[in-house]
Design a protein around this motif. Structure first.
Motif, short mmCIF file in Angstrom:
data_model
loop_
_atom_site.label_atom_id
_atom_site.label_comp_id
_atom_site.label_asym_id
_atom_site.label_seq_id
_atom_site.Cartn_x
_atom_site.Cartn_y
_atom_site.Cartn_z
N GLY A 416 -0.86 2.29 16.76
CA GLY A 416 -1.69 1.31 16.07
C GLY A 416 -2.17 1.77 14.72
N ASN A 417 -2.40 3.08 14.56
CA ASN A 417 -2.90 3.58 13.27
C ASN A 417 -1.77 3.92 12.31
N GLU A 418 -0.53 3.68 12.71
CA GLU A 418 0.61 4.04 11.86
C GLU A 418 1.31 2.81 11.27
N ILE A 419 0.76 1.64 11.47
CA ILE A 419 1.39 0.43 10.93
C ILE A 419 0.35 -0.43 10.22
N PHE A 420 -0.61 0.22 9.59
CA PHE A 420 -1.58 -0.51 8.78
C PHE A 420 -0.87 -1.06 7.54
N PRO A 421 -1.51 -1.96 6.80
CA PRO A 421 -0.85 -2.56 5.62
C PRO A 421 -0.31 -1.55 4.63
N SER A 422 -1.02 -0.43 4.42
CA SER A 422 -0.53 0.55 3.47
C SER A 422 0.81 1.13 3.92
N GLN A 423 0.94 1.40 5.24
CA GLN A 423 2.22 1.89 5.73
C GLN A 423 3.29 0.82 5.67
N GLN A 424 2.93 -0.42 5.93
CA GLN A 424 3.92 -1.50 5.85
C GLN A 424 4.43 -1.66 4.43
N GLU A 1262 -22.59 -2.24 -2.55
CA GLU A 1262 -22.02 -1.24 -3.47
C GLU A 1262 -20.60 -0.88 -3.09
N PHE A 1263 -20.19 -1.20 -1.84
CA PHE A 1263 -18.81 -0.95 -1.43
C PHE A 1263 -17.91 -2.04 -1.99
N GLY A 1264 -16.63 -1.92 -1.68
CA GLY A 1264 -15.69 -2.97 -2.04
C GLY A 1264 -14.85 -2.64 -3.24
N ALA A 1265 -13.52 -2.76 -3.07
CA ALA A 1265 -12.59 -2.50 -4.18
C ALA A 1265 -12.32 -3.80 -4.92
N SER A 1266 -12.05 -3.68 -6.20
CA SER A 1266 -11.74 -4.85 -7.01
C SER A 1266 -10.43 -5.45 -6.55
N LEU A 1267 -10.40 -6.75 -6.42
CA LEU A 1267 -9.23 -7.45 -5.93
C LEU A 1267 -8.70 -8.35 -7.02
N THR A 1268 -7.43 -8.20 -7.37
CA THR A 1268 -6.83 -8.99 -8.43
C THR A 1268 -5.66 -9.76 -7.88
N HIS A 1269 -5.23 -10.73 -8.64
CA HIS A 1269 -4.12 -11.58 -8.21
C HIS A 1269 -2.80 -10.87 -8.36
N ALA A 1270 -2.68 -9.92 -9.23
CA ALA A 1270 -1.42 -9.24 -9.47
C ALA A 1270 -1.71 -7.78 -9.72
N THR A 1271 -0.65 -7.07 -9.97
CA THR A 1271 -0.78 -5.64 -10.17
C THR A 1271 -0.98 -5.25 -11.61
N ASP A 1281 -12.96 -6.90 -2.38
CA ASP A 1281 -12.47 -7.00 -1.01
C ASP A 1281 -13.24 -5.99 -0.17
N TYR A 1282 -14.41 -6.39 0.30
CA TYR A 1282 -15.23 -5.49 1.09
C TYR A 1282 -14.55 -5.13 2.40
N SER A 1283 -13.90 -6.11 3.00
CA SER A 1283 -13.34 -5.92 4.34
C SER A 1283 -12.29 -4.82 4.36
N GLU A 1284 -11.44 -4.81 3.34
CA GLU A 1284 -10.39 -3.80 3.30
C GLU A 1284 -10.98 -2.40 3.14
N GLU A 1285 -12.00 -2.27 2.32
CA GLU A 1285 -12.62 -0.95 2.16
C GLU A 1285 -13.41 -0.56 3.40
N PHE A 1286 -14.03 -1.52 4.06
CA PHE A 1286 -14.73 -1.23 5.30
C PHE A 1286 -13.76 -0.69 6.35
N LEU A 1287 -12.59 -1.33 6.46
CA LEU A 1287 -11.60 -0.88 7.44
C LEU A 1287 -11.11 0.52 7.12
N ALA A 1288 -10.85 0.80 5.85
CA ALA A 1288 -10.38 2.13 5.48
C ALA A 1288 -11.45 3.19 5.68
N LYS A 1289 -12.71 2.80 5.56
CA LYS A 1289 -13.80 3.79 5.61
C LYS A 1289 -14.26 4.05 7.03
N VAL A 1290 -14.38 3.02 7.86
CA VAL A 1290 -15.00 3.19 9.19
C VAL A 1290 -14.03 2.96 10.32
N GLY A 1291 -12.84 2.47 10.08
CA GLY A 1291 -11.87 2.27 11.15
C GLY A 1291 -12.07 0.94 11.86
#
Length: 1648
Positions: A416-424, A1262-1271, A1281-1291
């Protein structure tokens, strides 16, 4: 031609050497070195003869083109002969490889330890030039000289050899770095040389005093060609003279006397056409040149020699890019991955086109991820040699393998911890690079590398395919791979390597299955069929599936001969290949929706025709057709498909009925195969109809059926050899040797042998075929039994509900997640066995006997408890059971008919309960015998779920109605054997999986008899972590946490029925496989059971303790059996001597014999009962355990004051996860004790501990990474995107714990401050959304969840495996509270993802239909508030369809029948459009959904009626005009939906009359009138009959009444009228009621 001559001469020398006598290895290596030297000389000669003085043989061809491309100029080839350049380099590499091997063989290779020895011995050995002894490293370096690329290749080969001999040698990496430095220097030199030439071409020459450096036109191994550069001087140049010398030192300059180089110093006219050719130069040496200019009178112009060139290497140009490729391979082999990537990077940029900035891979808010197909430079490919392209292709795989190893992108990383979005994303990005290799392999027409590229892509995507993660790029990549594979038939069908061939077939089948399943969900049927056809073409390489019941009838003689030469694996190969086609056939027919099979089948057709029949025909017709194929090997597979269809259609009774004939057929077939004679039944149970198919089956199935009739034809008894000799005394008097030579004697002996051997052979063949059939059918039989258990469970629920409704007039009892879980206080949750009522072993056996014979007796007592008491009395008395049964029958005949009918139903329910556990037990045994471990876990899981739900049903039924078909004791007796058997099988499964390395072992054997996949007690922290914890959270192969719970529940059941010996055996096995990790829970029961066994055997005099099997084993094998080495020991029981004498009648003797044997059996023990040894092991293990482990477990047992003390211990031990859980539980207790301030403190500390930051409630923004439409880096940040940083920080579980705690703070603490309460709810919502960031398919934009259904939340994870870490009841209640609170605060957009998550929990996990409908109705209201009318209308239609509703079966959602399709409402079109008018008209005329009416929940009916009216009101609010005044129908009194039929039809007809020329004001008037009428009806239905005050109503009714009155006021306002007076009067009582208090609050009992 010269090169060809040299090559022929080299081959001639090589052939000449092979005919010589065998030489030593050193001599052979030296010979090879010399041959390669000749080949290199031939290449040099060819280069010299073909070199043209045009500048094409000066620099590296590849580098020149790369420079041109970077400069933006048109790419033109500078050196056309690149193949010869790369071939030259390969010859040099081979020569250096042999040189290094030869030096190592002669032990003169310079290493860091023997560096000084070579220089002294070298010159002496050079004297003997005829032997290998003259070969030294100094001679090799003298040949290389100043050729940097040649030296770099030599250093590579030297480093590679040293690494092979000593992988730890530190100088290996130094050699590689030196080689890399040499390559970079060469590239820099070529860059300078080429830049100078380009500079002379494109710039105008200015006047200068002396001539510029000459221009290099060509260079070979012994010469250079130069020409004077353009020179402008005040004096006209008449003559040029070339001067040169060797380059020495860092600075060199040619002088006037440097004319000793051959052909230098000669004067040539300055006509602009003459060139200098300097020959006779030393190979691999560097020279510098300059030009002296003379005027017509011979005077030196400028009084000095011209400018000096850069040092020029006297050797043909070599490719630096090819050298980079060689260095990349060597660096990879040595393990220097960083260097390999660094060296390869410029070459990748050289060959591959960089994608434009706008086309790069993007993951945007709408979750549309695309990959960019990287393209190769076509012009560069055309000018590059095949040698370099092959090297580049190999190095793509090299760098891809490096990336996989560094980022752990392995194909089996499915945790389960090896197929997060970053790995995908990393896997998809790497697939982009591998697709370049696929394109290049197709360009080179290399099928082997193409197959490797496809396999590499499949390995990268395997975890995504395994978890059924739907991604568009994955489908695109796999489709391209399939298209490439179908063009490689020779590779795919190659049978040289059976193992790889089967793997390729499996890969193709998996890819086709994944692609077609997704394309079908996207409704891309044509493309799916095309992909299926590709798959069948690649997999179907045999003529047909071979029958398991016999071989082909006619077999050619040639095929018999060829089959003898084949390997066994190749003989079985067609069957294995056809197995891959089964799923493809199924999905092909699902995709094409073939319904044209209308005629009945004969049974001889291809089995593929059964799939459309099973899918489209009725169940009975499908069963009839499937039964015609009962003699085919895939019969049970088709039949289980029919059973699955019955389950999906919820036709459970039909499924039970159609299974009985199949069981009878299988029984008759097995008896026929085994040759067992049938018993003749007196009562004629076998009818004539049953005899006919048996005879037909025997004739069709048995391959050697003709030989079966041979014994029947032997009417006349044939004589034996002895009888023949007796009849012929002359023959018998002969000698044995002479007699055996006679023909008649041999004939009689042969006939006698055949008559006796044939039946044995026939019996062996039958049994072997029977064994093969059983193996093939075993998984399907297990699946059949599992389906039957499910059917009986659902029949039990149905009949129980009907009985309760008929008898008590109430709705049936439903299993809900909100019910108190009876397992909360079980051993596996609480860690201890609570004092409950136990059964003695004797009572357990009597009870079980009673339950097994219940159906044979006519039950007439009110409950099984009373009947059991009578049965128990009859068993304990001297009367026979038959008398009691006779009494029962007589009593039942005198009873009332109604009572008999009720008791008959009671027995039927009991029979269903018995069969649930019976079929589960059979399914478990069959799955274990076949080694189908996933199926075994599914069967045990089904048993677990059935038991849990039956326990909840039993508790609810007893509490409400004081009755249930089975008593508590009866239920206990029924479930003991299945649970014990399942626990034994699961432990055996773990041992087997460890033996074949299918699961990872955490600890080796040590003192135990088997290794452990659990680890030991040191690995246990007393609870679960908030982050992924291996191996307990890895549920892909086995669910170790659940197996632990299953075994502990089995131990608890065994304890309750006092089966001590079985308990000891199971406890020891689990302690062994877990290496006593859970000894604190298991060993106390183990010790208690051992002491009970010791007490039992102490009551028997014989046998004594020395005769016990364990003691006898120790005496025989000199090894003591302990609680750690019990597994794998084979114990033997000494056969007892019978001392009972036959005295008296036969009956008394038999009773005495049985009693004696029973007493001796009770005195024997086959388990170790050494309590002292068990306690010793217990103490040793506890000494290894951690204090906080025991503390948290002990505190959870008590759930009292010690929890606060434990929290300090956990904080001191740095157990953050357990500390959070303890603080959470302590806060729950404090809230229950009305200490909100202390509870708030605990919960706030828990939040701070989760985020590892102080005061998170106030600073979480104060948490949360900036979220943009493109790279693009220039794009401004849109949001965080608070949720994505919360997941990366606390599991994952950190998000879940934080969300629940935040929700509880808002609900129970922040009851006054609305702003703080909403802030807590927002934090909780963002933490809940963190669960949606675990995989790419879930959208990131909240808007996208308007119609999004979550099918799979967390691939590879069991979210609620530990109730302390995540309790489903608390999670669902908290999530619903947050949704309602944010809805009241009009934060509707953020609610959409939460609603999707809530629907997944209540539907997919809890299977709660009521909560699912509540969530859908609330979602409609939220969508209406957001003005998403199209989506809201779609959700309303989904409720009418009954789509995506949770089903009672495990297959998923309920199947929906055929019904009229709603006209969709499109808010993008005008309201007066034909489609929208029709949609509104259908919704007005539609009554209540059948689903809601069937459930019968009044609050759901009210909510749906309200939300339907609310839809009309909000749609009408979008019309900016005054509604028309029309006749208004006022409904007084109590009315309902049915009584409004005439009114609805009247409105509908009126509406259709208006459709031709409808106006917005008329439409608004009609919508408001319809909504007003519905709300008035709803208000009148909710008013209390006795006119009580509304304040006495429930919170839900009050809330609904407020909403109704407010919407009536809104209708009046839209009509520009004053609100009704009832609005203010009825809402007065709500002034002091907050929305959160009206909310559907969570019971406090769920907090605990």
């Amino acid at each position: 031609m010269t090169l060809l001559c040299v090559s022929n001469q080299t081959l001639t020398d090589l052939l000449h050497c092979t005919h010589q006598q065998e030489k030593k290895p050193e001599e052979q290596l030296l010979l090879a070195y010399e041959l390669l030297d000749k080949a290199i000389d031939g290449v040099n000669l060819n280069c010299m003869l073909t070199a043209l003085p045009n500048g094409s043989s000066v620099v590296d061809h590849c580098y020149a083109m790369h420079t041109n491309y970077v400069d933006g100029d048109l790419c033109k080839p500078v050196t056309p002969n690149s193949f010869m350049m790369d071939l030259h380099l390969e010859l040099i590499q081979a020569q250096h490889r042999i040189a290094v091997l030869l030096l190592d063989q002669l032990q003169v290779l310079q290493t860091p330890t023997v560096r000084k020895n070579v220089s002294t011995t070298g010159p002496e050995k050079l004297k003997n030039s005829g032997s290998p002894d003259c070969f030294t490293e100094l001679s090799v370096m003298n040949k290389i000289r100043k050729n940097k690329l040649s030296k770099a290749i030599y250093l590579m080969q030297k480093a590679l050899l040293m690494f092979e001999k000593d992988a730890t040698c530190s100088s290996v990496h130094n050699f590689l770095m030196e080689a890399y430095s040499l390559i970079e220097k060469t590239e820099a030199e070529q860059r300078i040389l080429y830049s100078y030439q380009r500079y002379l071409e494109i710039t105008k020459r200015r006047k200068s005093r002396v001539p510029p450096p000459p221009i290099l036109l060509a260079r070979t191994h012994c010469s250079v060609t130069l020409k004077p550069a353009p020179f402008i001087s005040d004096v006209k140049v008449s003559w040029y003279c070339i001067l040169g010398c060797k380059a020495k030192g860092s600075y060199g300059k040619v002088r006037l006397n440097n004319n000793h180089v051959p052909n230098s110093g000669e004067a040539i006219p300055a006509d602009g056409k003459s060139i200098f050719e300097v020959k006779g130069l030393e190979t691999n040496e560097k020279y510098i040149f300059a030009v002296a200019a003379y005027c017509s009178n011979g005077k030196l112009i400028g009084d000095a020699v011209g400018e000096t060139t850069k040092p020029i290497l006297v050797y043909p140009p070599l490719s630096a890019v090819t050298t980079r490729m060689l260095l990349t391979q060597v660096a990879y082999q040595i393990g220097n991955y960083q260097l390999a990537k660094k060296v390869f990077s410029p070459v990748w940029d050289y060959f591959v086109v960089s994608p434009p900035q706008d086309d790069q891979s993007i993951v945007c808010l709408s979750n549309i991820m695309t990959i960019t197909q990287r393209r190769l430079h076509s012009d560069i490919l055309a000018e590059t040699s095949s040698i370099l392209l092959n090297l580049f292709l190999r190095n793509i795989f090299v760098t891809s393998d490096i990336k996989i190893k560094e980022e752990h992108l392995f194909c089996d990383n499915i945790k389960g911890n090896e197929i997060f979005p970053s790995q995908q994303i990393a896997r998809l990005t790497e697939c982009e690079r591998v697709l370049v290799a696929l394109e290049l392999s197709n360009y080179l027409n290399d099928s082997t590398y193409a197959l490797q590229a496809v396999t590499q892509c499949y390995g990268l995507l395997a975890p995504i395919i395994y978890h059924n993660i739907v991604l568009v790029p994955v489908v695109q990549i796999l489709i391209k791979c399939i298209v490439v594979l179908q063009g490689l038939p020779n590779i795919i069908h190659s049978k040289k390597h059976i193992a790889s061939f089967e793997s390729v077939q499996h890969m193709i089948a998996c890819c086709i299955f994944y692609i077609t399943k997704i394309l079908r969900s996207w409704k891309e049927y044509d493309l799916a069929v095309a992909i299926i056809n590709y798959g069948k073409k690649m997999l179907d390489i045999t003529s047909g599936c071979k029958s398991l019941f016999g071989a082909a009838e006619h077999e050619e003689g040639s095929s018999k001969k060829s089959s003898k030469t084949k390997k066994p694996q190749q003989i079985l190969l067609p069957e294995k290949i056809n197995e891959q086609l089964v799923l493809l056939e199924t999905h092909l027919l699902k995709l094409t929706k073939q319904c044209n099979v209308t005629t009945e089948l004969s049974g001889a057709e291809d089995p593929i025709f059964l799939y459309p029949i099973v899918l489209n025909w009725s169940v009975k017709s499908a069963v009839k057709e499937v039964m015609k194929f009962k003699q085919r090997p895939r019969f049970l597979e088709f039949f289980t498909q029919v059973m699955l269809k019955c389950m999906n259609d919820e036709k459970f009774q039909i499924m039970v009925e159609i299974t009985n004939p199949v069981h009878d057929f299988l029984k008759r077939r097995n008896e026929s195969l085994l040759g067992i004679k049938k018993m003749k039944c007196k009562e004629g149970t076998w009818s004539k109809k049953a005899a006919k198919p048996l005879q037909k089956f025997s004739a069709a199935v048995l391959e050697i059926g003709r030989t079966d009739t041979m014994p029947r034809k032997r009417n006349k008894r044939k004589e034996t050899l002895r009888e023949f000799l007796n009849k012929n005394p002359c023959v018998s008097e002969m000698g044995e040797q002479e007699r055996n030579k006679r023909t008649d004697v041999r004939k009689v002996a042969y006939r006698f042998l055949m008559d006796n051997l044939n039946p044995l052979i026939l019996n062996y063949v039958k049994r072997k075929r029977f064994h093969q059939i059983c193996l093939e059918e075993m998984p399907w039989k297990a699946q059949m039994n599992l389906y039957l258990a499910n059917a009986h469970f659902n029949l039990l629920l149905t009949k129980l509900g009907e009985r309760m409704k008929l008898k008590y007039g109430t709705s049936p009892v439903m299993v809900s997640f909100r019910s108190c879980d009876p397992s909360m206080f079980s051993l596996y949750n609480s860690g201890t066995v609570l004092p409950t009522g136990k059964l003695t072993l004797e009572n357990y056996k009597v009870m079980l006997d009673f339950l097994l014979t219940a159906k044979k007796r006519k039950a007439h007592l009110p409950s099984d408890a009373e009947e059991f008491s009578a049965f128990l009395n009859s068993k304990t008395s001297d009367d026979d059971v038959s008398k009691t049964q006779t009494g029962y029958e007589s009593d039942s005949q005198s009873g009332l008919s109604g009572k008999e009918k009720d008791q008959s139903t009671h027995v039927g329910l009991l029979d269903h309960v018995m069969k649930i556990f019976l079929y589960c037990r059979r399914a478990m045994v069959l799955a274990h015998r076949g080694g189908y471990w996933t199926l075994l876990q599914n069967c045990c899981r089904a048993l677990w779920n059935f038991t849990q739900e039956l326990q909840i049903l039993h508790k609810q039924a007893v509490d409400l109605y004081k009755t249930f078909p089975v008593s508590q004791d009866g239920f206990l007796c029924i479930s003991v054997l299945p649970f014990y058997l399942g626990a034994e099988l699961l432990i055996d499964m773990l041992i087997e999986l460890q033996n074949i390395n299918s699961i990872k072992t955490i600890e080796d054997k040590g003192e135990f008899s088997v290794p452990s996949c659990y680890g030991n007690i040191k690995n246990d922290s007393g609870g679960s972590s908030l982050t992924f914890e291996d191996p307990l959270d890895d549920v892909n192969v086995v669910d170790l946490k659940w197996i632990h719970d299953f075994v502990l529940k089995s131990l608890e059941l065994l304890y309750q029925v006092e089966k001590w010996e079985t308990l000891v055996s199971l406890a020891i096995q689990f302690n062994t496989i877990s290496h006593e990790r859970y000894t604190e829970q298991v060993t106390p029961l183990l010790v208690y059971a051992q002491r009970q066994l010791l007490l039992r055997i102490s009551k028997f005099k014989d046998p004594d303790i020395t005769q016990q099997p364990c003691v006898r084993y120790e005496a025989e094998h000199e090894q003591k059996i302990t609680c750690r080495n019990f597994i794998g020991k084979q114990l033997k029981i000494k056969p007892p001597t019978n001392e009972v004498t036959a005295a008296g009648n036969h009956t008394d003797f038999l009773k005495k014999l049985i009693s004696s044997e029973y007493s001796k059996a009770k005195g024997l023990l086959c388990v170790p009962v050494d309590v002292t040894d068990t306690l010793r092991c217990f103490r040793e293990t506890l000494e290894k355990s951690k204090y906080h482990n025991r503390s948290i477990r002990h505190s959870r047992k008590l759930l009292s004051l010690f929890l606060a003390q434990t929290q300090d211990v956990l904080q001191t031990s740095n157990q953050r996860s357990l500390n959070v859980q303890a603080l959470h539980e302590l806060g729950n207790l404090l809230v229950f004790a009305q200490k909100k301030r202390d509870a708030f403190k605990c919960w706030r500390q828990a939040l701070d501990s989760i985020f590892r930051k102080e005061d998170v409630l106030r600073t979480w923004k104060e948490f949360g990474a900036s979220l943009t439409h493109a790279t693009h880096s220039s794009s401004p940040p849109v949001s965080k995107d608070y949720s994505e940083e919360f997941l990366a920080k606390v599991g994952i579980w950190g998000c879940l714990q934080g969300a629940v705690i935040s929700a509880k703070i808002a609900q129970f603490i922040m009851t006054v401050d609305v702003e703080k309460r909403i802030n807590c709810c927002l934090l909780s919502a963002l933490l809940f959304q963190g669960l949606l960031r675990t995989t790419l398919p879930h959208p990131k934009a909240e808007r996208c969840y308007a119609q999004y259904e979550i099918l799979q939340l967390l691939p590879g994870l069991e979210l609620f495996s530990d109730r302390y870490r995540a309790d489903i009841c608390s999670v669902v209640a908290s999530l619903y509270y947050v949704i309602r609170e944010l809805h009241f605060a009009e934060q509707n957009l953020i609610i959409l993802p939460l609603l999707a998550l809530y629907q997944y929990f209540v539907s997919g996990v809890c299977q709660d239909l009521v909560r699912n409908l509540e969530a859908r109705i609330l979602k409609i209201e939220v969508l209406i508030d957001l003005r998403f009318f199209s989506e809201a209308f779609h959700e309303i239609s989904q409720i009418f369809y009954g789509k995506n509703m949770p089903s009672s079966v495990t297959a998923g959602c309920k199947a929906i029948g055929k019904m009229k399709i709603f006209q969709s409402f499109d808010s993008g079109k005008p309201l007066t459009s034909k489609e929208n008018i029709q949609a509104i008209d259908e919704l007005i005329n539609k009554g209540l959904p059948l689903m809601l009416v069937t459930i019968g929940q009044q609050h759901l009916l009210n909510k749906f009626s309200f939300v339907k009216a609310y839809f009309f009101i909000k749609v009408a609010a979008t019309i900016n005009c005054v509604p028309e005044r029309r006749m208004k129908t006022v409904c007084h009194g109590l009315t309902n939906e049915k009584s409004r039929g005439n009114l609805s039809s009247l409105k509908g007809n009126l509406f259709f009359l208006m459709k031709e020329d409808v106006t917005l004001s008329a439409l608004k008037s009609l919508l408001l009138t319809e909504a007003e009428d519905r709300l008035n009806i709803l208000a009148s239905e909710m008013e209390h009959p006795d006119d009580k005050d509304l304040a006495q109503c429930s919170a839900g009714d009050l809330e609904m009444m407020v909403k109704v009155r407010l919407q009536l006021a809104a209708i009046a306002l839209q009509r520009h009228q004053a609100a009704y007076r009832q609005v203010s009067s009825h809402t007065f009582c709500f002034e002091k009621v907050t929305p959160s208090e009206l909310c559907w609050a969570e019971p406090l009992s769920q907090l605990l």
